[in-house]
Design an enzyme around this catalytic site. Structure first.
Site, PDB file in Angstrom:
ATOM      1  N   GLY A   2      17.115  77.752  34.121  1.00 51.96           N
ATOM      2  CA  GLY A   2      15.920  77.294  34.834  1.00 51.96           C
ATOM      3  C   GLY A   2      15.184  76.219  34.065  1.00 51.96           C
ATOM      4  O   GLY A   2      14.504  75.382  34.663  1.00 51.96           O
ATOM      5  N   ALA A  18      15.112  81.214  33.196  1.00 49.43           N
ATOM      6  CA  ALA A  18      14.283  82.248  33.836  1.00 49.43           C
ATOM      7  C   ALA A  18      14.147  83.404  32.844  1.00 49.43           C
ATOM      8  O   ALA A  18      14.943  83.532  31.907  1.00 49.43           O
ATOM      9  CB  ALA A  18      14.967  82.731  35.118  1.00 49.43           C
TER      10      ALA A  18
HETATM   11  N1  T1G Z   1      14.868  85.614  29.163  1.00 50.21           N
HETATM   12  C1  T1G Z   1      14.307  86.629  28.462  1.00 50.21           C
HETATM   13  N2  T1G Z   1      14.477  86.814  27.128  1.00 50.21           N
HETATM   14  C2  T1G Z   1      15.257  85.920  26.492  1.00 50.21           C
HETATM   15  C3  T1G Z   1      15.880  84.830  27.169  1.00 50.21           C
HETATM   16  C4  T1G Z   1      15.650  84.703  28.559  1.00 50.21           C
HETATM   17  N3  T1G Z   1      16.170  83.682  29.271  1.00 50.21           N
HETATM   18  N4  T1G Z   1      16.591  84.128  26.245  1.00 50.21           N
HETATM   19  C5  T1G Z   1      16.414  84.747  25.061  1.00 50.21           C
HETATM   20  N5  T1G Z   1      15.618  85.824  25.196  1.00 50.21           N
HETATM   21  C6  T1G Z   1      15.183  86.738  24.139  1.00 50.21           C
HETATM   22  C7  T1G Z   1      16.329  87.483  23.506  1.00 50.21           C
HETATM   23  O1  T1G Z   1      16.622  88.660  24.242  1.00 50.21           O
HETATM   24  C8  T1G Z   1      15.760  87.788  22.122  1.00 50.21           C
HETATM   25  O2  T1G Z   1      14.852  88.872  22.300  1.00 50.21           O
HETATM   26  C9  T1G Z   1      14.913  86.558  21.812  1.00 50.21           C
HETATM   27  O3  T1G Z   1      14.627  85.939  23.088  1.00 50.21           O
HETATM   28  C10 T1G Z   1      15.629  85.554  20.957  1.00 50.21           C
HETATM   29  O4  T1G Z   1      16.893  85.310  21.603  1.00 50.21           O
HETATM   30  C11 T1G Z   1      16.979  80.429  38.156  1.00 50.21           C
HETATM   31  C12 T1G Z   1      18.198  82.503  37.062  1.00 50.21           C
HETATM   32  C13 T1G Z   1      17.823  80.348  24.081  1.00 50.21           C
HETATM   33  C14 T1G Z   1      19.953  79.832  22.865  1.00 50.21           C
HETATM   34  O5  T1G Z   1      20.903  82.345  29.845  1.00 50.21           O
HETATM   35  O6  T1G Z   1      21.043  81.509  25.223  1.00 50.21           O
HETATM   36  O7  T1G Z   1      17.554  80.539  34.284  1.00 50.21           O
HETATM   37  O8  T1G Z   1      16.037  90.466  20.719  1.00 50.21           O
HETATM   38  O9  T1G Z   1      18.336  86.118  19.727  1.00 50.21           O
HETATM   39  O10 T1G Z   1      19.813  82.943  18.827  1.00 50.21           O
HETATM   40  O11 T1G Z   1      18.817  79.234  37.450  1.00 50.21           O
HETATM   41  O12 T1G Z   1      18.467  83.162  23.575  1.00 50.21           O
HETATM   42  O13 T1G Z   1      14.070  89.087  19.956  1.00 50.21           O
HETATM   43  O14 T1G Z   1      13.721  90.971  21.613  1.00 50.21           O
HETATM   44  O15 T1G Z   1      19.304  84.724  21.616  1.00 50.21           O
HETATM   45  O16 T1G Z   1      17.658  81.505  18.839  1.00 50.21           O
HETATM   46  C15 T1G Z   1      19.430  81.215  31.843  1.00 50.21           C
HETATM   47  C16 T1G Z   1      19.729  82.777  27.320  1.00 50.21           C
HETATM   48  C17 T1G Z   1      18.658  82.377  32.376  1.00 50.21           C
HETATM   49  C18 T1G Z   1      19.579  81.468  28.068  1.00 50.21           C
HETATM   50  C19 T1G Z   1      18.142  81.150  21.757  1.00 50.21           C
HETATM   51  N6  T1G Z   1      19.170  81.054  30.430  1.00 50.21           N
HETATM   52  N7  T1G Z   1      19.245  82.681  25.964  1.00 50.21           N
HETATM   53  O17 T1G Z   1      19.072  81.761  20.894  1.00 50.21           O
HETATM   54  O18 T1G Z   1      17.693  83.678  19.942  1.00 50.21           O
HETATM   55  S1  T1G Z   1      19.010  82.637  34.086  1.00 50.21           S
HETATM   56  C20 T1G Z   1      19.949  81.673  29.519  1.00 50.21           C
HETATM   57  C21 T1G Z   1      20.002  82.074  25.000  1.00 50.21           C
HETATM   58  C22 T1G Z   1      18.251  81.340  34.866  1.00 50.21           C
HETATM   59  C23 T1G Z   1      17.816  80.068  36.964  1.00 50.21           C
HETATM   60  C24 T1G Z   1      18.513  81.239  36.345  1.00 50.21           C
HETATM   61  C25 T1G Z   1      19.463  82.161  23.607  1.00 50.21           C
HETATM   62  C26 T1G Z   1      18.833  80.858  23.096  1.00 50.21           C
HETATM   63  P1  T1G Z   1      14.649  89.912  21.058  1.00 50.21           P
HETATM   64  P2  T1G Z   1      18.168  85.005  20.700  1.00 50.21           P
HETATM   65  P3  T1G Z   1      18.583  82.436  19.523  1.00 50.21           P
END
Ligand code: T1G
Length: 685
Positions: A101, A62
């Site tokens: 998500g 998400a």
């Molecule tokens: N939402 C919004 N922005 C995100 C994002 C996300 N899910 N994931 C990453 N970003 C932004 C981050 O802030 C950064 O922004 C840029 O993308 C690059 O990220 C209903 C409710 C995917 C492994 O927890 O683990 O789904 O600093 O530096 O090292 O069940 O990002 O460039 O402005 O980390 O290549 C669940 C979180 C959400 C995944 C990539 N998903 N993200 O790593 O890049 S809750 C997560 C990560 C959900 C549902 C529920 C990592 C990555 P900026 P980065 P990276």
């Protein structure tokens, strides 16, 4: 322009998301997916659907940036049910990280094809929540209960190969993912009934017959889950998946999700997710600053720190020349490095050839001159300014032009060190935390003359060696240790006034720290920084050191230890404390836990405010990143500055004023803290 586009390949509808950087499932993406499924349902010529993503990864979850904002329909739970109820088979084509998500979209799809390098995970617990779009109900039905528990309660992903072995992925695609996914869709287009994860029961039957699995999981993971709300909620949601049909179980998931989402822990952990990423950004540097190439690293000192620091680079495939003054110390140091790698291999986290590969990149030497070929040289010798100045003076003559010269000092003045060279612009502090090959925090200490490209190189290299880097200014103890000092001073004074080591430590452990100040001293070594003169006894610590009660390594420190290093309160230490109270004329008294919190934790917030006021940290969230990654501050409290905001800065000021007499005459309230408290402001968002 919608981030979702569709195209036909024969009778397969290919749905593509193009929502950089990580294809987060924001509102426009969710709307586009619903429209694409409607298109597939409405067109008889469409026999199957492929959902794929452009860019670096399949949906990574998400859109966390939408959290806390008004909900915009369709929400993800509706979207995934629409996908699952599509009248044509839907194939998810997975690359990169199908997280949160994203994996829930893949689980609602009827089939999953993935490239071998892909990762699949539900890291929601790391954000203080749980998979809220059917993930806790579908994952156990597809991957089995034990694997679902482990993935969802820890947030750790698995690789596509393992996912294929357990049936979470139907086919691995070597080569062109889209081509493989379309071919797979062609194969399954006429299979009926279309397989829906939510109606499968074969993989939950076993747990249905043996619900003890859940309490066994709770017991086995109690320590890791201690203090966190989300993991227990995950277990409850998966229990519901086993005990109830999907429609009821998903209601329980929704209830638990909303409960967590409205809590402080979720707010803290989501704040921290962005704080950690913000820390890597350096404000005010010229946009076009390019990093220097680092092909070979030099490390001076093969002790605990030098060896640990070297391992970070070797593990990242960067050759290291390590220099000691004597062969015996050099051999001991490289021996310890090999032993550490072999211990990691014994746990299955490295292969034998990876150990050999890392060690092959190591070049031991007794000559500083051998560092002439290095692009970055890190000094990790005894914490003494004269020794460091001598080394940097020599390095100035040996190191090639453009080489970065770094000190691993924990406290000392990097500008003073830089001044012993003709190239202060190439000098920077790289403060690793012990054990340096394990701890993720790296304080990058920015000297007054440190060049922008040196800083950019340090931050980029930190990411490469899997560290979380935070920029600190030149002050005594930089960020972390500077806040640690007042805490340790007050903790010791509390002993003299009536507290015991175990009471102070208990308050900190109940707060959520991994250990308290005295447990930490025993672990790190009570003798660190001791003047080594057993006849000079001016403090409780001097007395302990003189008696060789140096901590765990000696079987005794502030605590006594048995042969399994289990601690117990020491009557000997209690007597020493009481003798010192008497000697200092301090009447011992009952001390409340709240006083301990105010004098050891509120005082840290005050020091953090001074650090901000003096521009020794770029932002309050950087201070929080230092304390979570450097000292184990509980991430569900966000970090000292976020926590202070939840307590209320006015209360922090009031608490410190209540303690003013006991904090002593050299204590001063941070003007920034007072200003913010009076203005009703916060340190963090
Ligand atoms: N939402 C919004 N922005 C995100 C994002 C996300 N899910 N994931 C990453 N970003 C932004 C981050 O802030 C950064 O922004 C840029 O993308 C690059 O990220 C209903 C409710 C995917 C492994 O927890 O683990 O789904 O600093 O530096 O090292 O069940 O990002 O460039 O402005 O980390 O290549 C669940 C979180 C959400 C995944 C990539 N998903 N993200 O790593 O890049 S809750 C997560 C990560 C959900 C549902 C529920 C990592 C990555 P900026 P980065 P990276």
């Amino acid at each position: 322009m919608s981030p979702i586009s569709t195209k036909r390949h024969g009778d397969v509808l290919i749905v593509t998301s193009n929502n950089p950087p990580v294809n987060a499932l924001g509102h426009a993406v969710r709307e586009g997916l619903v429209q694409a499924i409607a298109e597939a349902d409405a067109d008889d010529k469409v026999k199957a659907v492929v959902i794929r993503c452009a860019g670096q990864t399949f949906f990574a979850g998400a859109d966390i940036k939408e959290f806390g904002k008004p909900m915009q329909m369709p929400m993800l739970p509706q979207v995934v049910d629409i996908i699952e109820n599509c009248t044509k088979p839907v194939v998810a084509a997975i690359h990169g990280t199908a997280f949160g998500g994203g994996l829930e979209v893949a689980l609602a799809s009827h089939y999953r094809v993935a490239v071998p390098s892909a990762k699949l995970g539900v890291p929601e617990v790391k954000l203080g929540i749980l998979p809220g779009a059917g993930g806790t109900q579908r994952l156990p039905r597809v991957a089995g209960v034990a694997k679902a528990l482990d993935m969802a309660a820890t947030g750790n992903p698995i690789g596509a190969k393992e996912a294929h072995e357990i049936g979470l992925v139907d086919r691995l695609a070597e080569g062109d993912l889209e081509q493989h996914a379309v071919a797979f869709a062609e194969e399954v287009r006429d299979i009926r009934p279309i397989p829906k994860s939510s109606t499968r029961d074969d993989k939950v039957e076993e747990a249905r017959a043996n619900p003890a699995i859940f309490d066994e999981y709770r017991k086995a993971n109690a320590r890791k889950m201690k203090g966190f709300d989300a993991p227990e909620a995950v277990i409850k949601a998966i229990e519901a998946a086993v005990a109830k049909p999907y429609q009821e179980g998903v209601q329980e998931e929704r209830r638990l999700f909303m409960e967590l989402m409205s809590g402080t822990q979720a707010r803290a952990q989501q704040y921290f997710f962005f704080a950690e990423r913000q820390a890597s950004k350096i404000d005010g540097l010229p946009e076009d600053t390019e990093p220097r190439a680092i092909a070979r690293v030099g490390v001076i000192g093969a002790g605990t720190m030098g060896g640990g620091i070297s391992m970070n680079f070797l593990s990242a495939g960067i050759p290291v020349t390590i220099v000691e003054m004597a062969q015996e110390a050099l051999d001991r140091g490289t021996g310890v490095m090999r032993k550490n790698y072999e211990a990691t291999a014994a746990k299955g986290r490295m292969t034998g050839e990876q150990v050999e590969g890392a060690m092959a990149l190591l070049k031991p030497s007794l000559k500083l001159e051998d560092l002439a070929e290095c692009d970055l040289i890190i000094e990790a010798v005894f914490e003494n300014m004269d020794v460091k100045k001598d080394i940097f003076g020599k390095l100035d003559k040996i190191a090639k032009p453009g080489a970065i010269l770094a000190s691993n000092t924990s406290y000392l003045n990097v500008d003073e060190i830089a001044a012993t060279t003709s190239r202060p612009e190439d000098v920077v502090g790289l403060h690793f935390f012990s054990p340096a090959n394990i701890m993720k925090l790296l304080e990058v200490v920015r000297g007054a003359k440190t060049a922008p490209d040196v800083l950019v190189t340090a931050m980029q290299l930190a990411k490469k060696i899997r560290k979380v880097a935070v920029v600190a200014g030149v002050c005594h103890g930089f960020i972390g240790n500077r806040m640690l000092m007042p805490r340790q001073i007050e903790a010791t004074k509390l002993l003299l006034e009536g507290a015991t080591p175990e009471q102070v430590d208990r308050v900190h452990v109940e707060f959520g720290m991994p250990m308290g100040p005295f447990q930490m001293a025993d672990l790190a070594g009570v003798d660190i920084g001791w003047h080594r003169d057993p006849s000079r006894i001016e403090s409780i610590r001097d007395q302990l050191c003189a008696m060789e009660r140096w901590g765990q390594k000696k079987g005794a420190g502030f605590y006594d230890y048995d042969d399994k290093r289990r601690p117990s309160p020491s009557p000997v230490v209690q007597q020493i404390i009481e003798d010192f109270s008497r000697k200092e004329g301090i009447a011992r008294r009952e001390i409340s836990d709240q006083e301990i919190i105010e004098r050891t934790l509120y005082i840290m917030v005050n020091e953090g405010a001074k650090i901000l006021d003096e521009n020794m940290a770029q932002r309050a969230s950087d201070i929080d990143v230092v304390w979570v990654y450097g000292y184990g501050w509980p991430v569900y409290r966000g970090g000292p500055m976020f926590w202070a905001d939840t307590v209320g800065l006015k209360e922090i000021v009031d608490g410190l004023e209540r303690q003013e007499d006991r904090l002593g005459s050299d204590f001063t309230l941070s003007p920034l803290l007072v200003r913010k408290a009076e203005a009703g402001e916060k340190f963090t968002r």
